[in-house]
Design a protein around this motif. Structure first.
Motif, PDB file in Angstrom:
ATOM      1  N   GLU A  37       0.834  -1.196   0.000  1.00 42.49           N
ATOM      2  CA  GLU A  37       0.000   0.000   0.000  1.00 42.49           C
ATOM      3  C   GLU A  37       0.878   1.258   0.000  1.00 42.49           C
ATOM      4  OE1 GLU A  37      -3.804   2.079   0.265  1.00 42.49           O
ATOM      5  OE2 GLU A  37      -3.082   0.197  -0.549  1.00 42.49           O
ATOM      6  N   GLY A  38       2.000   1.193   0.713  1.00 34.98           N
ATOM      7  CA  GLY A  38       2.927   2.326   0.730  1.00 34.98           C
ATOM      8  C   GLY A  38       3.464   2.649  -0.651  1.00 34.98           C
ATOM      9  N   LEU A  39       3.782   1.620  -1.424  1.00 31.99           N
ATOM     10  CA  LEU A  39       4.260   1.839  -2.794  1.00 31.99           C
ATOM     11  C   LEU A  39       3.173   2.465  -3.658  1.00 31.99           C
ATOM     12  CD1 LEU A  39       6.313  -1.411  -3.399  1.00 31.99           C
ATOM     13  CD2 LEU A  39       7.182   0.939  -3.470  1.00 31.99           C
ATOM     14  N   ARG A  40       1.961   1.946  -3.551  1.00 33.34           N
ATOM     15  CA  ARG A  40       0.854   2.495  -4.342  1.00 33.34           C
ATOM     16  C   ARG A  40       0.625   3.963  -4.002  1.00 33.34           C
ATOM     17  NH1 ARG A  40      -4.136   3.902  -4.129  1.00 33.34           N
ATOM     18  NH2 ARG A  40      -4.506   3.340  -1.961  1.00 33.34           N
ATOM     19  N   LEU A  41       0.565   4.257  -2.711  1.00 32.30           N
ATOM     20  CA  LEU A  41       0.316   5.635  -2.285  1.00 32.30           C
ATOM     21  C   LEU A  41       1.476   6.555  -2.644  1.00 32.30           C
ATOM     22  CD1 LEU A  41      -1.293   4.874   1.189  1.00 32.30           C
ATOM     23  CD2 LEU A  41      -2.443   5.870  -0.801  1.00 32.30           C
ATOM     24  N   ALA A  42       2.702   6.086  -2.477  1.00 31.08           N
ATOM     25  CA  ALA A  42       3.878   6.912  -2.797  1.00 31.08           C
ATOM     26  C   ALA A  42       3.879   7.325  -4.256  1.00 31.08           C
ATOM     27  CB  ALA A  42       5.161   6.163  -2.448  1.00 31.08           C
ATOM     28  N   ARG A  43       3.319   6.491  -5.113  1.00 27.92           N
ATOM     29  CA  ARG A  43       3.273   6.783  -6.548  1.00 27.92           C
ATOM     30  C   ARG A  43       2.103   7.679  -6.940  1.00 27.92           C
ATOM     31  NH1 ARG A  43       4.295   0.704  -7.086  1.00 27.92           N
ATOM     32  NH2 ARG A  43       6.538   0.592  -7.509  1.00 27.92           N
ATOM     33  N   THR A  44       1.024   7.678  -6.141  1.00 27.82           N
ATOM     34  CA  THR A  44      -0.219   8.270  -6.619  1.00 27.82           C
ATOM     35  C   THR A  44      -0.744   9.480  -5.859  1.00 27.82           C
ATOM     36  OG1 THR A  44      -1.545   6.722  -5.308  1.00 27.82           O
ATOM     37  CG2 THR A  44      -1.002   6.070  -7.583  1.00 27.82           C
ATOM     38  N   ILE A  45      -0.354   9.668  -4.620  1.00 32.71           N
ATOM     39  CA  ILE A  45      -0.930  10.777  -3.856  1.00 32.71           C
ATOM     40  C   ILE A  45      -0.023  12.001  -3.893  1.00 32.71           C
ATOM     41  CG2 ILE A  45      -2.207   9.231  -2.327  1.00 32.71           C
ATOM     42  CD1 ILE A  45      -0.063   9.977  -0.152  1.00 32.71           C
ATOM     43  N   ASP A  46      -0.598  13.148  -3.585  1.00 30.40           N
ATOM     44  CA  ASP A  46       0.169  14.383  -3.442  1.00 30.40           C
ATOM     45  C   ASP A  46       0.551  14.550  -1.986  1.00 30.40           C
ATOM     46  OD1 ASP A  46      -0.018  15.135  -6.132  1.00 30.40           O
ATOM     47  OD2 ASP A  46      -1.975  16.071  -5.804  1.00 30.40           O
ATOM     48  N   PHE A  47       1.831  14.778  -1.733  1.00 37.32           N
ATOM     49  CA  PHE A  47       2.320  15.037  -0.381  1.00 37.32           C
ATOM     50  C   PHE A  47       3.628  15.819  -0.478  1.00 37.32           C
ATOM     51  CE2 PHE A  47       3.968  10.936  -1.678  1.00 37.32           C
ATOM     52  CZ  PHE A  47       5.283  10.909  -1.241  1.00 37.32           C
ATOM     53  N   ASP A  48       4.014  16.425   0.638  1.00 36.28           N
ATOM     54  CA  ASP A  48       5.229  17.239   0.683  1.00 36.28           C
ATOM     55  C   ASP A  48       6.407  16.521   1.322  1.00 36.28           C
ATOM     56  OD1 ASP A  48       3.882  19.599  -0.340  1.00 36.28           O
ATOM     57  OD2 ASP A  48       2.924  19.735   1.631  1.00 36.28           O
ATOM     58  N   LEU A  49       6.122  15.556   2.180  1.00 35.02           N
ATOM     59  CA  LEU A  49       7.145  14.894   2.985  1.00 35.02           C
ATOM     60  C   LEU A  49       6.643  13.519   3.384  1.00 35.02           C
ATOM     61  CD1 LEU A  49       9.686  15.062   5.031  1.00 35.02           C
ATOM     62  CD2 LEU A  49       8.016  15.912   6.657  1.00 35.02           C
ATOM     63  N   ALA A  50       7.534  12.536   3.390  1.00 36.48           N
ATOM     64  CA  ALA A  50       7.186  11.187   3.858  1.00 36.48           C
ATOM     65  C   ALA A  50       7.899  10.898   5.170  1.00 36.48           C
ATOM     66  CB  ALA A  50       7.578  10.147   2.814  1.00 36.48           C
ATOM     67  N   ILE A  51       7.165  10.328   6.106  1.00 36.73           N
ATOM     68  CA  ILE A  51       7.755   9.792   7.337  1.00 36.73           C
ATOM     69  C   ILE A  51       7.574   8.289   7.247  1.00 36.73           C
ATOM     70  CG2 ILE A  51       7.667   9.686   9.850  1.00 36.73           C
ATOM     71  CD1 ILE A  51       6.470  12.529   9.793  1.00 36.73           C
ATOM     72  N   LEU A  52       8.698   7.583   7.165  1.00 36.51           N
ATOM     73  CA  LEU A  52       8.673   6.138   6.936  1.00 36.51           C
ATOM     74  C   LEU A  52       9.291   5.377   8.098  1.00 36.51           C
ATOM     75  CD1 LEU A  52      10.054   6.115   3.258  1.00 36.51           C
ATOM     76  CD2 LEU A  52       7.665   6.322   4.003  1.00 36.51           C
ATOM     77  N   ASP A  53       8.537   4.446   8.665  1.00 33.98           N
ATOM     78  CA  ASP A  53       9.092   3.475   9.599  1.00 33.98           C
ATOM     79  C   ASP A  53       9.997   2.574   8.763  1.00 33.98           C
ATOM     80  OD1 ASP A  53       9.587   1.681  11.674  1.00 33.98           O
ATOM     81  OD2 ASP A  53       7.640   0.695  11.483  1.00 33.98           O
ATOM     82  N   ILE A  54      11.169   2.266   9.252  1.00 30.01           N
ATOM     83  CA  ILE A  54      12.112   1.482   8.463  1.00 30.01           C
ATOM     84  C   ILE A  54      11.661   0.035   8.327  1.00 30.01           C
ATOM     85  CG2 ILE A  54      14.456   0.560   8.387  1.00 30.01           C
ATOM     86  CD1 ILE A  54      15.363   3.225   9.626  1.00 30.01           C
ATOM     87  N   ASN A  55      11.275  -0.574   9.432  1.00 32.54           N
ATOM     88  CA  ASN A  55      10.872  -1.983   9.399  1.00 32.54           C
ATOM     89  C   ASN A  55       9.364  -2.096   9.350  1.00 32.54           C
ATOM     90  OD1 ASN A  55      13.416  -3.259   9.497  1.00 32.54           O
ATOM     91  ND2 ASN A  55      13.583  -2.680  11.645  1.00 32.54           N
ATOM     92  N   LEU A  56       8.890  -2.738   8.293  1.00 28.84           N
ATOM     93  CA  LEU A  56       7.456  -2.955   8.105  1.00 28.84           C
ATOM     94  C   LEU A  56       7.231  -4.461   8.065  1.00 28.84           C
ATOM     95  CD1 LEU A  56       6.971  -0.288   5.305  1.00 28.84           C
ATOM     96  CD2 LEU A  56       6.449  -0.037   7.746  1.00 28.84           C
ATOM     97  N   GLY A  57       7.078  -5.045   9.245  1.00 30.86           N
ATOM     98  CA  GLY A  57       6.972  -6.492   9.328  1.00 30.86           C
ATOM     99  C   GLY A  57       8.299  -7.122   8.948  1.00 30.86           C
ATOM    100  N   LYS A  58       8.274  -8.026   7.985  1.00 27.68           N
ATOM    101  CA  LYS A  58       9.526  -8.672   7.570  1.00 27.68           C
ATOM    102  C   LYS A  58      10.193  -7.943   6.403  1.00 27.68           C
ATOM    103  CE  LYS A  58       6.707 -12.130   5.310  1.00 27.68           C
ATOM    104  NZ  LYS A  58       6.442 -13.491   5.021  1.00 27.68           N
ATOM    105  N   TYR A  59       9.680  -6.776   6.034  1.00 28.92           N
ATOM    106  CA  TYR A  59      10.233  -5.981   4.942  1.00 28.92           C
ATOM    107  C   TYR A  59      10.761  -4.650   5.470  1.00 28.92           C
ATOM    108  CZ  TYR A  59       7.438  -9.313   2.326  1.00 28.92           C
ATOM    109  OH  TYR A  59       6.902 -10.471   1.834  1.00 28.92           O
ATOM    110  N   THR A  60      11.467  -3.930   4.617  1.00 26.56           N
ATOM    111  CA  THR A  60      11.876  -2.571   4.968  1.00 26.56           C
ATOM    112  C   THR A  60      11.153  -1.583   4.059  1.00 26.56           C
ATOM    113  OG1 THR A  60      13.735  -2.311   3.430  1.00 26.56           O
ATOM    114  CG2 THR A  60      14.202  -3.413   5.546  1.00 26.56           C
ATOM    115  N   ALA A  61      11.220  -0.329   4.429  1.00 27.56           N
ATOM    116  CA  ALA A  61      10.577   0.734   3.651  1.00 27.56           C
ATOM    117  C   ALA A  61      11.444   1.200   2.483  1.00 27.56           C
ATOM    118  CB  ALA A  61      10.267   1.913   4.563  1.00 27.56           C
TER     119      ALA A  61
END
Length: 116
Positions: A37-61
Motif C-alpha cells: 500500500e505504501g508503494l501504491r500511495l507513494a506513486r499516486t498521492i500528493d504530499f510534501d514529505l514522507a515519514i517512513l518506519d524502516i521496518n514494516l513487518g519482515k520488509y523494509t521501507a
C-alpha cells in the motif's frame, strides 16, 4: 502547513505520530502500514514529505523510499535503531530515533522542508 505521507506498521504508533503531525499544524495526506500500500500511495498521492518506519513487518521501507526519492520529495526515517543500524540502502538519510517527542518531530520536519 505541509502534507505528510505516513508509513508505520504499528497502528498505535501510527495514530500517535499522526496526532503529533496534526498538532504541529500539518496535514496527513495518507497513512498505511504495509509496503504494498505504501508503494501504491507513494506513486499516486500528493504530499510534501514522507515519514517512513524502516521496518514494516519482515520488509523494509526501502522500496517506498526509492519511489519518494524519484519524486524528489524529502523523507524522514523513523526507527528504534540508531543511525548505524540502518539498512545499507537507507543509510545517510534523515533519521528520527523512536521513541521521539513532538519537539524532535517538529525539528525533523522543519529541517526536511528547508532542504526540500
Amino acid at each position: 502547513m505541509s502534507s505528510i505521507f505516513l508509513v508505520e506498521d504499528e497502528v498505535l504508533i501510527r495514530m500517535l505520530v499522526a496526532d503529533m503531525v496534526q498538532e504541529l499544524g500539518h496535514g496527513i495526506a495518507a497513512e498505511t502500514g504495509t509496503v504494498e500500500e505504501g508503494l501504491r500511495l507513494a506513486r499516486t498521492i500528493d504530499f510534501d514529505l514522507a515519514i517512513l518506519d524502516i521496518n514494516l513487518g519482515k520488509y523494509t521501507a526501502e522500496p517506498i523510499a526509492d519511489v519518494v526519492d524519484q519524486r524528489g520529495l524529502p523523507i524522514i526515517l523513523a526507527s528504534a535503531y540508531g543511525e548505524h543500524g540502518l539498512p545499507t540502502g537507507l543509510a545517510g538519510r534523515r533519521h528520527l530515533q523512536k521513541p521521539f517527542q513532538i519537539s524532535h518531530l517538529s525539528a525533523a520536519i522543519d529541517a526536511a522542508m528547508r532542504r526540500a
